[in-house]
Design an enzyme around this catalytic site. Structure first.
Site, PDB file in Angstrom:
ATOM      1  CE1 TYR A   8      84.943  49.464 -43.464  1.00 55.09           C
ATOM      2  CE2 TYR A   8      84.892  47.527 -42.040  1.00 55.09           C
ATOM      3  CZ  TYR A   8      84.556  48.155 -43.221  1.00 55.09           C
ATOM      4  OH  TYR A   8      83.832  47.472 -44.167  1.00 55.09           O
TER       5      TYR A   8
HETATM    6  N1  LIG Z   1      84.541  42.425 -48.801  1.00 50.08           N
HETATM    7  C1  LIG Z   1      84.113  42.253 -47.559  1.00 50.08           C
HETATM    8  O1  LIG Z   1      84.312  41.210 -46.939  1.00 50.08           O
HETATM    9  C2  LIG Z   1      83.324  43.335 -46.867  1.00 50.08           C
HETATM   10  C3  LIG Z   1      82.868  43.077 -45.561  1.00 50.08           C
HETATM   11  C4  LIG Z   1      82.136  44.061 -44.917  1.00 50.08           C
HETATM   12  C5  LIG Z   1      81.840  45.245 -45.546  1.00 50.08           C
HETATM   13  N2  LIG Z   1      82.299  45.484 -46.798  1.00 50.08           N
HETATM   14  C6  LIG Z   1      81.959  46.770 -47.428  1.00 50.08           C
HETATM   15  O2  LIG Z   1      81.426  46.507 -48.716  1.00 50.08           O
HETATM   16  C7  LIG Z   1      81.793  47.545 -49.628  1.00 50.08           C
HETATM   17  C8  LIG Z   1      82.499  46.935 -50.829  1.00 50.08           C
HETATM   18  O3  LIG Z   1      83.646  46.237 -50.353  1.00 50.08           O
HETATM   19  P1  LIG Z   1      84.725  45.586 -51.312  1.00 50.08           P
HETATM   20  O4  LIG Z   1      85.208  44.361 -50.641  1.00 50.08           O
HETATM   21  O5  LIG Z   1      84.215  45.531 -52.685  1.00 50.08           O
HETATM   22  O6  LIG Z   1      85.888  46.678 -51.185  1.00 50.08           O
HETATM   23  P2  LIG Z   1      86.817  47.319 -52.308  1.00 50.08           P
HETATM   24  O7  LIG Z   1      87.852  48.106 -51.587  1.00 50.08           O
HETATM   25  O8  LIG Z   1      87.284  46.262 -53.257  1.00 50.08           O
HETATM   26  O9  LIG Z   1      85.825  48.288 -53.078  1.00 50.08           O
HETATM   27  C9  LIG Z   1      85.564  49.608 -52.696  1.00 50.08           C
HETATM   28  C10 LIG Z   1      85.830  50.499 -53.915  1.00 50.08           C
HETATM   29  O10 LIG Z   1      85.486  51.826 -53.550  1.00 50.08           O
HETATM   30  C11 LIG Z   1      86.444  52.710 -54.090  1.00 50.08           C
HETATM   31  N3  LIG Z   1      86.443  53.906 -53.257  1.00 50.08           N
HETATM   32  C12 LIG Z   1      86.931  54.043 -51.994  1.00 50.08           C
HETATM   33  N4  LIG Z   1      86.742  55.304 -51.570  1.00 50.08           N
HETATM   34  C13 LIG Z   1      86.118  55.971 -52.575  1.00 50.08           C
HETATM   35  C14 LIG Z   1      85.673  57.299 -52.739  1.00 50.08           C
HETATM   36  N5  LIG Z   1      85.851  58.213 -51.791  1.00 50.08           N
HETATM   37  N6  LIG Z   1      85.069  57.645 -53.907  1.00 50.08           N
HETATM   38  C15 LIG Z   1      84.895  56.735 -54.898  1.00 50.08           C
HETATM   39  N7  LIG Z   1      85.323  55.465 -54.798  1.00 50.08           N
HETATM   40  C16 LIG Z   1      85.928  55.083 -53.653  1.00 50.08           C
HETATM   41  C17 LIG Z   1      87.751  51.959 -54.066  1.00 50.08           C
HETATM   42  O11 LIG Z   1      88.668  52.424 -55.039  1.00 50.08           O
HETATM   43  C18 LIG Z   1      87.299  50.524 -54.331  1.00 50.08           C
HETATM   44  O12 LIG Z   1      87.430  50.202 -55.701  1.00 50.08           O
HETATM   45  C19 LIG Z   1      82.652  48.517 -48.830  1.00 50.08           C
HETATM   46  O13 LIG Z   1      81.812  49.541 -48.363  1.00 50.08           O
HETATM   47  C20 LIG Z   1      83.135  47.693 -47.660  1.00 50.08           C
HETATM   48  O14 LIG Z   1      83.409  48.488 -46.539  1.00 50.08           O
HETATM   49  C21 LIG Z   1      83.041  44.546 -47.477  1.00 50.08           C
END
Ligand SMILES: NC(=O)c1ccc[n+]([C@@H]2O[C@H](COP(=O)([O-])OP(=O)(O)OC[C@H]3O[C@@H](n4cnc5c(N)ncnc54)[C@H](O)[C@@H]3O)[C@@H](O)[C@H]2O)c1
Length: 331
Positions: free
Chosen positions: A158
């Site tokens: 990741y």
């Molecule tokens: N929430 C956290 O603590 C956190 C921490 C570090 C990084 N992030 C990053 O922040 C971003 C948002 O995170 P989040 O917590 O909202 O996660 P989340 O999983 O709730 O949201 C990501 C969304 O992207 C969609 N998705 C995944 N692959 C896809 C694709 N190929 N095409 C279209 N849609 C797709 C999923 O269905 C999901 O709804 C992500 O990139 C995640 O890696 C989040």
């Protein structure tokens, strides 16, 4: 007639994407949201977020179910709409899942990311903001994590895919004079949060009187960052970056964290206090790919935009539990 300008938010059915979209459409900004609605966690929760966004504003929010890895689908969006800003929050998230499902990370986080940045450059979007993660600090043990540290030692796929995003963004910013800003999020939590993350899992299981698995015997420290603070940071960067740096800066990385790591055992105690239920805890060893302590050095964000996060973790936990009670009473 002048074509209307849109902000494209990918992952708008996700946790952070939902909140960001919500705050923009409430400010009467036109947003195109896309998501593939995959089943990594509850599809119903993702659909409910989209429903709620449509209820908030039919006029300012348009949703398309598109997968980032479908290049034609992404190209069509850019043909159909005049997209001037892109915020990429879609990704396959999760640290442990990347150990068992590597292909999903390569497809969404690398191929998908490249499709999006490529179309964004061709469409000459003004700003391309994308989610990175605190996991890129990998093996580094010196805290707080500063953006200046050399992050070439990820400890799971990741993190490796998110580091790859930062490298691709750097190359393309340089090659095409294209503004990209990467945001390294630190454990974001709050209402409408993610069911695969600790707070959600703990609250859910404790309410159902089920055991919770606590890794590293609960001796983790996490820099929990409340969702409203994260959204304010993103909006502040989006609105002010170009004004502050004019055309002389095309690439930047910011930590989006709270800077006050919380000892996991104290976090759990606060959940128990709110729920008035004692947790049944399975203490387990450190998991492969897990980081012992995260803490963001947030000085860059503060120096550039005067921004500091505000939410105290006790209040934040209460807000999450209030939402959880309300949502699962109705659903
Ligand atoms: N929430 C956290 O603590 C956190 C921490 C570090 C990084 N992030 C990053 O922040 C971003 C948002 O995170 P989040 O917590 O909202 O996660 P989340 O999983 O709730 O949201 C990501 C969304 O992207 C969609 N998705 C995944 N692959 C896809 C694709 N190929 N095409 C279209 N849609 C797709 C999923 O269905 C999901 O709804 C992500 O990139 C995640 O890696 C989040």
């Amino acid at each position: 007639m002048k074509k209307r300008s849109y902000t494209l938010i990918t992952g708008s059915a996700g946790f952070i994407g939902y909140h960001l979209t919500c705050s923009l459409i409430k400010k009467n900004k036109h947003v195109i949201g896309i998501d593939n609605l995959n089943n990594y966690y509850s599809v119903k929760l993702k659909k409910d977020r989209i429903k709620d966004l449509k209820k908030t504003s039919k006029k300012y929010f348009i949703f398309h179910k598109v997968d980032l890895s479908n290049k034609k689908g992404i190209e069509n969006l850019f043909k159909k709409y005049k997209i001037t800003e892109v915020i990429n929050l879609a990704a396959q998230a999760g640290v442990r899942y990347s150990i068992t499902n590597p292909e999903k990370y390569l497809k969404s986080n690398i191929i998908g990311f490249h499709n999006l940045i490529d179309c964004s450059i061709k469409a000459k979007v003004k700003i391309f903001i994308y989610a990175s993660t605190s996991s890129v600090y990998g093996k580094i043990t010196k805290t707080p994590f500063s953006e200046n540290l050399n992050c070439s030692n990820p400890i799971q796929l990741y993190a490796a895919t998110k580091l790859t995003n930062e490298l691709i963004a750097h190359a393309y910013s340089h090659l095409y004079n294209f503004l990209t800003i990467g945001l390294r999020f630190f454990t974001v939590y709050g209402p409408w949060g993610r069911p695969d993350m600790a707070l959600f899992k703990f609250v859910d299981s404790i309410k159902k009187k089920k055991n919770i698995n606590v890794f590293n015997y609960g001796r983790h420290y996490r820099d929990f960052t409340y969702i409203d603070d994260v959204i304010k940071a993103i909006l502040s960067i989006k609105t002010n970056f170009r004004k502050k740096f004019k055309k002389n800066k095309n690439y930047e990385i910011y930590n989006i964290g709270n800077n006050k790591p919380i000892f996991l055992k104290n976090y759990i105690k606060e959940i128990e206090k709110n729920l008035k239920i004692k947790a049944k805890i399975n203490y387990l060893p450190l998991q492969p790919g897990d980081i012992f302590k995260t803490q963001a050095d947030t000085r860059k964000l503060r120096n550039h935009f005067g921004y500091v996060s505000k939410m105290n973790y006790k209040k934040g936990i209460k807000k999450f539990i209030d939402w959880h009670n309300d949502y699962y009473q109705k659903n």
